[in-house]
Design an enzyme around this catalytic site. Structure first.
Site: not given
Length: 229
Positions: A12, A14
């Protein structure tokens, strides 16, 4: 605890590689404060990992903002253009990504962000690091990702980009968000969670492994090449 060995890794972005979750909070608070509202951490917990449109819908609805979803997204984009170019790396992110790259471990980026949002966050300071990802999936702008996290789509689409088409159980996901962990598990993958310290402990139970920082990760636990120092 015993973990299963993997061959491929998905990240991922953020809140995991970049500190952009802080910047999202600042951006959204700047907007909602005009109407005397607060963007609380409880609301943020529900949103982390969602695609852009779903995020806008939920904030407008939950906070009963007197604006359309389109207006909220437009205002958000103005904030993002100001804030995102100064995004900073999270502790241990550069070290771990470079380690996998140097040891020929296939890595992919699986972010709910759009391509435009990614460019804002990465282009000014972090392009060299993100160029180490040969495979990138942008959930908010990739038509193959039909449903955002907590649905498994983004991780299944991302895994298909690897040569040799690895099985889900051969992939390890790194996530910071509860929705992301749920998505990875639904995809049949193991997931290492690096949660915000404010996330209630019971909401981290679905993760295969929970660590405080990427600096704490030991690759050999999952059959990956260990750090040499």
């Amino acid at each position: 605890m015993a973990f299963n060995s993997v061959t491929h890794v998905l990240f991922d972005m953020d809140g995991l590689i970049l500190n952009t979750e802080e910047l999202y909070t600042e951006a959204f608070q700047n907007i909602v404060s005009r109407y005397g509202k607060n963007y609380t951490f409880e609301l943020k917990l529900k949103l982390m990992g969602l695609q852009s449109l779903e995020t806008a819908k939920m904030i407008v609805s939950e906070l009963e903002l007197p604006m359309t979803i389109e207006e909220f997204m437009e205002e958000s984009n103005k904030q993002f253009k100001l804030l995102f170019p100064e995004a900073q790396l999270m502790p241990g992110a550069k070290r771990l990504i470079e380690h996998f790259h140097q040891n020929n471990v296939p890595i992919g980026l699986a972010t709910s962000s759009s391509k435009d949002s990614y460019d804002l966050k990465v282009t000014k300071h972090h392009l060299q690091l993100f160029d180490l990802f040969p495979y990138k999936t942008f959930g908010s702008s990739d038509p193959e990702v039909k449903n955002g996290k907590p649905h498994p789509d983004i991780f299944l689409v991302s895994a298909k980009k690897f040569p040799g088409n690895p099985k889900p159980e051969q992939c390890l996901v790194f996530e910071d968000a509860v929705n992301g962990v749920t998505a990875a598990k639904a995809a049949g993958m193991q997931v290492v969670m690096v949660p915000d310290p404010r996330v209630p402990k019971e909401l981290t139970n679905d993760a295969t492994l929970v660590i405080n920082s990427l600096l704490d990760f030991k690759p050999e636990l999952f059959g990956l090449p260990p750090f040499k120092f």
